[in-house]
Motif scaffolding. Structure first.
Motif, PDB file in Angstrom:
ATOM      1  N   SER A   1      46.453  43.020  42.057  1.00 15.80           N
ATOM      2  CA  SER A   1      46.237  43.518  40.474  1.00 15.80           C
ATOM      3  C   SER A   1      47.646  43.737  40.090  1.00 15.80           C
ATOM      4  O   SER A   1      48.393  44.155  40.800  1.00 15.80           O
TER       5      SER A   1
ATOM      6  N   GLU B   1      37.590  48.490  35.637  1.00 14.68           N
ATOM      7  CA  GLU B   1      36.486  47.154  35.386  1.00 14.68           C
ATOM      8  C   GLU B   1      36.659  45.871  35.811  1.00 14.68           C
ATOM      9  O   GLU B   1      36.060  45.112  36.203  1.00 14.68           O
ATOM     10  N   ARG B   2      38.067  45.572  36.035  1.00  6.78           N
ATOM     11  CA  ARG B   2      38.362  44.138  36.649  1.00  6.78           C
ATOM     12  C   ARG B   2      37.933  44.127  38.078  1.00  6.78           C
ATOM     13  O   ARG B   2      37.576  43.002  38.474  1.00  6.78           O
ATOM     14  N   HIS B   3      37.587  45.313  38.712  1.00  4.88           N
ATOM     15  CA  HIS B   3      37.368  45.428  40.052  1.00  4.88           C
ATOM     16  C   HIS B   3      35.925  45.728  40.164  1.00  4.88           C
ATOM     17  O   HIS B   3      35.379  46.284  41.175  1.00  4.88           O
TER      18      HIS B   3
END
Length: 148
Positions: free
Chosen positions: A135, A93-95
């Motif tokens: 990350s 989700e962060r990416h």
């Protein structure tokens, strides 16, 4: 491609042993308390070795995410992840991945676990998401990824 201290390159058949060992260790770590202990403590190397021998090409320049981005710019990239693997979900989700499906995954050894599908609209979108910065969880992987 370099991502922080992580160096990424296409894998080839000569990498099979190293990738198999990494895959088995990663599964044992990431899926502890998610998958049955009997599966994780069993001899995964033989089936993982066969899997990676089948998947890895002799010529790594013939495959890869960035080549796919050039040859199939409009095709989505899909990845399946067990719902209990929250660190991996947070990474995707962060990416930039979007959750696109939820289902039950049935395993050969007779058990079922909830699974989520994440999608990037294209290989280019995935690559752009990765370039947003390093990350803290940059080694977490889902069960598989495919171009459709």
């Amino acid at each position: 491609m370099k991502l922080g201290a992580l160096r990424m390159r296409a894998g080839a058949r000569h990498d099979t042993q190293s990738i198999t060992a990494l895959h088995a260790e990663s599964r044992q770590t990431a899926y502890a308390r998610i998958m049955p202990e009997s599966l994780l403590s069993g001899p995964m190397s033989e089936d993982r070795l066969a899997l990676w021998q089948e998947r890895l090409p002799n010529d790594p320049s013939a495959t890869g995410l960035f080549r796919a981005a050039v040859e199939h710019p409009g095709r989505a990239v899909h990845l399946e992840v067990l719902r209990a693997n929250t660190p991996a979900i947070a990474l995707y989700e962060r990416h930039g991945a979007q959750r696109t499906d939820e289902r039950i995954s049935r395993f050969e050894r007779g058990f079922e676990l909830p699974e989520l599908e994440y999608t990037w609209a294209s290989p280019t979108d995935l690559a752009n998401g990765l370039w947003r910065g390093p990350s803290r969880t940059a080694g977490i992987l889902g069960r598989s990824s495919v171009l459709r």
